[in-house]
Design an enzyme around this catalytic site. Structure first.
Site, PDB file in Angstrom:
ATOM      1  N   SER A  85       0.866  -1.258  -0.057  1.00  0.00           N
ATOM      2  CA  SER A  85       0.075  -0.133   0.099  1.00  0.00           C
ATOM      3  C   SER A  85       0.907   1.340  -0.083  1.00  0.00           C
ATOM      4  O   SER A  85       2.015   1.211   0.317  1.00  0.00           O
ATOM      5  CB  SER A  85      -1.085  -0.077   1.158  1.00  0.00           C
ATOM      6  OG  SER A  85      -1.714  -1.086   1.212  1.00  0.00           O
ATOM      7  N   SER A 130      -3.091  -3.764  -2.787  1.00  0.00           N
ATOM      8  CA  SER A 130      -2.599  -2.598  -2.565  1.00  0.00           C
ATOM      9  C   SER A 130      -3.344  -1.593  -2.289  1.00  0.00           C
ATOM     10  O   SER A 130      -4.601  -1.431  -2.915  1.00  0.00           O
ATOM     11  CB  SER A 130      -1.703  -2.113  -3.854  1.00  0.00           C
ATOM     12  OG  SER A 130      -0.822  -1.101  -3.589  1.00  0.00           O
ATOM     13  N   ASP A 146      -3.727   2.178  -2.474  1.00  0.00           N
ATOM     14  CA  ASP A 146      -3.292   3.316  -2.902  1.00  0.00           C
ATOM     15  C   ASP A 146      -4.136   4.516  -3.013  1.00  0.00           C
ATOM     16  O   ASP A 146      -5.069   4.513  -3.626  1.00  0.00           O
ATOM     17  CB  ASP A 146      -2.646   2.873  -4.244  1.00  0.00           C
ATOM     18  CG  ASP A 146      -1.885   1.706  -4.383  1.00  0.00           C
ATOM     19  OD1 ASP A 146      -0.904   1.301  -3.407  1.00  0.00           O
ATOM     20  OD2 ASP A 146      -2.009   1.132  -5.367  1.00  0.00           O
TER      21      ASP A 146
END
Length: 333
Positions: free
Chosen positions: A227, A265, A267
């Protein structure tokens, strides 16, 4: 080591005096670091001083590149286009305690005695590779310390605060920051970025791949949370819709450093402005977009270049980037 010490120039815009998010007027950064026993974690606070009884919200925009994360307060930012509190970053399982402590902190401000609703902004990445994440060791005292220690000028990077236990691009990750000076219409403005890097991929510096298995001579680490949290601050005159556009560019810049944008992830990019002037015309925003991408790219690289080799939970190790190897691959510039 920082990007400007390689030395390496990224983009056409000059850096700010500290080359940090704190170059934006009235924005301060503080950390609380936990590095003891099997813990490698902490809190990082981005504090805009313009928030207070006179101005209880700042225009803000948000872009979610991949939503596998916990950005507390995100839905109200999307709905109202504003932030009401400092922005705090921490470890995944500690985000909820940090949010509660942040609410208590802001409610204690003078002039907030009548406040009955508040939207705390807390982001996170998973530092479970190097820290005993289930211990949920971050407390209200750490939050208070990060906020109280917030200062202007140079910002500590690498293995500090919310970046103490993170890994990125096969190496030790952490906190990174950078800034750019640009003109938006008739306004000379600053764009500052702070990142918490903890994502996978192949480190890429100015277009040159730096695979961990080649520079280290063995396989690098893969972040358990994959992340990244990106905070963009500016004093550019912009509204929430325009700041949404800025935050998109911030996530796009992750691709420049080799991000894999994997399934796991989270993001996120949050952009806010401290300006009070009428928003600029959309056609005047190109320099702001470009400067944001350049500053994010540099902040992400700083987050790994400034980090040091760290041994943590279960004896696991995340290695620092071998800077001599980076210089060798970059060659004369």
């Amino acid at each position: 080591m920082r990007v400007d010490e390689l030395p390496l120039t990224l983009g056409p815009y000059p850096r700010g005096a500290a080359n940090a998010i704190t170059d934006v007027p009235g924005v301060r950064v503080g950390h609380a670091t936990i590095a003891e026993g099997d813990l490698r974690t902490g809190v990082t606070a981005v504090v805009p001083d313009t928030l207070g009884p006179r101005r209880r919200a700042l225009p803000a925009g948000l872009f979610v590149g991949n939503g596998y994360g916990k950005l507390i307060g995100a839905t109200q930012v999307v709905e109202l286009g504003a932030i009401e509190t400092p922005v705090l970053l921490t470890s995944t399982l500690s985000a909820f305690r940090v949010a509660d402590a942040l609410v208590g902190h802001v409610l204690s401000w003078s002039g907030y005695e009548d406040v009955t609703t508040l939207n705390p902004i807390v982001g996170e990445t998973n530092d479970g590779f190097l820290s005993n994440i289930r211990a949920r060791s971050v407390t209200a005292d750490h939050v208070v310390h990060a906020l109280a220690s917030a200062h202007s000028g140079a910002v500590e990077e690498g293995c500090v605060g919310a970046g103490t236990g993170t890994t990125a691009l096969g190496y030790k990750g952490g906190i990174g920051t950078s800034s750019r000076l640009v003109d938006v219409g008739a306004h000379a403005v600053t764009v500052g970025v702070l990142v918490q890097s903890n994502f996978g991929g192949v480190l890429t510096v100015d277009g040159v791949p730096m695979p961990a298995e080649e520079l280290l001579g063995h396989a690098g680490v893969e972040s358990p949370g994959n992340s990244c949290m990106i905070v963009v601050a500016t004093d550019a005159p912009a509204d929430a819709r325009q700041l949404d556009r800025v935050s998109r560019r911030a996530v796009f810049a992750m691709g420049r450093v080799g991000a894999s944008f994997s399934h796991g992830s989270g993001d996120y990019a949050l952009a806010f402005t401290v300006a009070e002037e009428r928003p600029a015309e959309d056609a005047q925003l190109d320099p702001l977009f470009g400067a944001t991408m350049d500053a994010v790219e540099e902040a992400l690289l700083n987050s790994v270049l400034a980090a040091t080799t760290t041994r943590g939970f279960g004896g696991q190790v995340a290695h620092a980037v071998p800077v001599d190897g980076v210089r060798s691959r970059l060659g004369p510039r």
